[in-house]
Design an enzyme around this catalytic site. Sequence first.
Site, mmCIF file in Angstrom:
data_model
loop_
_atom_site.group_PDB
_atom_site.id
_atom_site.type_symbol
_atom_site.label_atom_id
_atom_site.label_comp_id
_atom_site.label_asym_id
_atom_site.label_seq_id
_atom_site.Cartn_x
_atom_site.Cartn_y
_atom_site.Cartn_z
ATOM 1 N N GLU A 1 -9.785 2.213 4.151
ATOM 2 C CA GLU A 1 -9.457 3.364 3.276
ATOM 3 C C GLU A 1 -10.752 3.962 2.711
ATOM 4 O O GLU A 1 -10.966 5.183 2.759
ATOM 5 C CB GLU A 1 -8.530 2.869 2.158
ATOM 6 C CG GLU A 1 -8.238 3.838 1.036
ATOM 7 C CD GLU A 1 -7.388 3.176 -0.067
ATOM 8 O OE1 GLU A 1 -6.352 2.577 0.272
ATOM 9 O OE2 GLU A 1 -7.750 3.253 -1.254
ATOM 10 N N LYS B 1 -4.586 -6.630 3.484
ATOM 11 C CA LYS B 1 -4.587 -5.491 2.547
ATOM 12 C C LYS B 1 -6.017 -5.129 2.143
ATOM 13 O O LYS B 1 -6.360 -3.943 1.990
ATOM 14 C CB LYS B 1 -3.742 -5.818 1.307
ATOM 15 C CG LYS B 1 -3.798 -4.744 0.199
ATOM 16 C CD LYS B 1 -3.084 -3.487 0.622
ATOM 17 C CE LYS B 1 -3.351 -2.217 -0.131
ATOM 18 N NZ LYS B 1 -3.727 -2.121 -1.482
ATOM 19 N N SER C 1 0.821 -1.208 0.000
ATOM 20 C CA SER C 1 0.000 0.000 0.000
ATOM 21 C C SER C 1 0.853 1.255 0.000
ATOM 22 O O SER C 1 1.946 1.282 0.558
ATOM 23 C CB SER C 1 -0.898 0.038 1.240
ATOM 24 O OG SER C 1 -1.588 1.278 1.284
ATOM 25 N N HIS D 1 -7.478 -3.239 4.904
ATOM 26 C CA HIS D 1 -6.884 -1.895 4.794
ATOM 27 C C HIS D 1 -7.672 -1.058 3.789
ATOM 28 O O HIS D 1 -8.029 0.084 4.040
ATOM 29 C CB HIS D 1 -5.416 -2.006 4.371
ATOM 30 C CG HIS D 1 -4.808 -0.712 3.884
ATOM 31 N ND1 HIS D 1 -5.091 -0.177 2.634
ATOM 32 C CD2 HIS D 1 -3.975 0.160 4.480
ATOM 33 C CE1 HIS D 1 -4.444 0.959 2.492
ATOM 34 N NE2 HIS D 1 -3.748 1.195 3.589
ATOM 35 N N ASN D 2 -7.956 -1.647 2.634
ATOM 36 C CA ASN D 2 -8.658 -0.881 1.598
ATOM 37 C C ASN D 2 -10.095 -0.580 1.999
ATOM 38 O O ASN D 2 -10.619 0.488 1.675
ATOM 39 C CB ASN D 2 -8.615 -1.629 0.264
ATOM 40 C CG ASN D 2 -7.294 -1.407 -0.445
ATOM 41 O OD1 ASN D 2 -6.263 -1.282 0.197
ATOM 42 N ND2 ASN D 2 -7.317 -1.361 -1.755
HETATM 43 C C1 6PG Z 1 -3.176 1.498 -1.601
HETATM 44 C C2 6PG Z 1 -4.501 1.627 -2.308
HETATM 45 C C3 6PG Z 1 -4.491 1.025 -3.655
HETATM 46 C C4 6PG Z 1 -5.835 1.056 -4.350
HETATM 47 C C5 6PG Z 1 -6.245 2.390 -4.802
HETATM 48 C C6 6PG Z 1 -7.497 2.409 -5.662
HETATM 49 O O1 6PG Z 1 -3.223 0.964 -0.511
HETATM 50 O O2 6PG Z 1 -2.158 1.926 -2.135
HETATM 51 O O3 6PG Z 1 -5.478 0.966 -1.539
HETATM 52 O O4 6PG Z 1 -4.073 -0.305 -3.505
HETATM 53 O O5 6PG Z 1 -5.774 0.237 -5.458
HETATM 54 O O6 6PG Z 1 -6.428 3.203 -3.704
HETATM 55 O O7 6PG Z 1 -8.555 1.780 -5.050
HETATM 56 P P1 6PG Z 1 -10.031 1.992 -5.613
HETATM 57 O O8 6PG Z 1 -9.931 2.134 -7.092
HETATM 58 O O9 6PG Z 1 -10.791 0.759 -5.247
HETATM 59 O O10 6PG Z 1 -10.541 3.229 -4.958
#
Ligand code: 6PG
Length: 467
Positions: free
Chosen positions: A190, A183, A128, A186-187
Site C-alpha cells: 500500500e 496484512k 483491510s 499488504h500495507n
Molecule cells: C487498510 C489500511 C489501514 C491502515 C491505514 C493507515 O488496509 O485498511 O492499510 O489498515 O491502518 O491505511 O496506515 P498508515 O497510517 O500507516 O498510512
Amino acid sequence: MMKPQFGLIGLGTMGAALALNIAEKGFPLAVWNRTASVTADFHAGAGALADRITTTKTLEEMVGAMAEPRAIILMVPAGQVVDDQLQALAPLLGADDLVIDAGNANFHDTNRRAQAGLPFRFMGIGVSGGEEGARHGPAIMAGGAGEDWQRMAPVLQAIAARAEDGTPCADHMGPEGAGHFVKAVHNGIEYADMQMIAETYGVMRDGMGMAADAVGQVFRKWNDGILRSYLIEISGEVALAADPVKGGPLLDMIVDSAGQKGTGRWTAVEAQHLSAPIPVIEAAVMARNVSARREERAKGEAAYGAAPVALDGQVTLEDLEQALTAGKILCYAQGFAMMTAAGAEFGWALDMPAIARVWRAGCIIRSAMLNDMAKALSEDPARNLILAPYFADHLRRCVPALRRVVAAGAMNGLALPALGAGLAWFDMMRTARGTANMIQGQRDYFGLHGFKRLDGVDRPHGPWAKG
Ligand code: 6PG
C-alpha cells in the site's frame, strides 16, 4: 432474542462499522466499549440493525449476555491495549471461547499471544479496507488454528468483500501471526503503490507543469486501463477536489508531510530480517520519513536551490503510465517473494495465489492486476512474478519507459525513489554476472572471509592472504 454467539469490543470507527456489517449479514452480536456513551451513540445510530445488537455496560455483562462457545472480535488499538484486553477477558472466558484480534497488530505480537497459553482460543486477523470496507466488505487475512478458521469462516466470509467472480475475499493464511504478517505486507505494498503514484504526480506537476485537475484527469484515464485500482481511482478524486476554504485545488493546500502508523515500516524491518529484497517498499517508507522532515527540506532547497525541473518532452504521459505499470509489477513481485521467504522461515504454508485472490476486492490495494497475479501465481507459486510469461511481456513493454522516466528524474533533480529502486532491482535481477565478486574479494582481503571460484578450484583466499 436468543443470546448472541458473537461479540465485538471497541466501537471506534472501524469497530462500529464492522459490528454493523456483522449484524447486517444476519449474525446477532453483543458489543462493549470502554466509554459507555460511545456504545449508546452507536446503538442509537444502528437503525434497523439495532434489534440484532445487544449493548452492554461492562465486560462481564457482555460475556454473560453471550451464548457459549463465544467468539469475540477485538477492534482496539494495536499494542498494549490488546494485551490488557486479553488479560481482562482471561478470567471470564472458557477454553472453547475464541477471541479474535482484528486490529493492525504486529505479527510478532500475535505469535507471542498465540503461544502465551491463554485460557481461551485466539486468532489474529488482518482486516483491510478502511471504514467503508469494514462496513460493506473488507478483505480479511485470517491467522490462527485451522479449526478456529473453520468456525469463523461463515461469518468472516459473509462480511467480506466479494471479487468479481463472487469469491469472498476472506481466507485462512496460516497459523498464529500469519494473517497479520500478510496484512503487514499488504500495507507495505500500500505504501509503495501510494508512493509511486505520488512520484508520477510529481513528474506531472513539477516536470510537466500540469495543474492538479489535469493530473486528476490523467489518473481517471489510467483507471480505465491496466492500472485500474482503488488507489489510482482515489488519487484522481483527490487531485480533482476543490478546496472548500479558498477554492482552487485542495491538493495544492495539503502539507507535503506523510503520516504513518508504522505497518509499512514493520514490513521493511521484517524484510531485512528475512534477507528479502523489497526495495520499492523500503523506498516508500524512506520517502514518508523524508517527507516528514519539512523544515530540513526547506533548508536544503535554500542551500542548493530548487531542482531545475522542466522535462520538455523528455517523457510523455504514456511513458509515465508504463513506468507506473512496471513499478507496480516489480513491487508486487518483491512483496510475493518476501512472503515466500517468510513462509519458508516461519514454517507457514502461505498460499500465494490465495493471497492474491483475497486482495482482489475490499482492501486498499485492490486492483485489476491482482486477478492476473493470482493466475500467474497459480501456475507456479514459487516463481518470481517477473518470470511469469504474462508479466514478463508487460515488463518488456514497460521497462523502457520506466528507464526514461527514472533517467529524466535523475537528470533534472526530480526525486523518484520508489520507481528508481524498482528499476535498479530489476536490472540486478536480469544480470547473471553481477558485481558481488568485488565484495567477496574485499571481504577476503580485510577479513579472510573466503570466496568461491567460478572454476571450482579449491583456493578460497586471494594472494593478499599472509602465511
Ligand atoms: C487498510 C489500511 C489501514 C491502515 C491505514 C493507515 O488496509 O485498511 O492499510 O489498515 O491502518 O491505511 O496506515 P498508515 O497510517 O500507516 O498510512
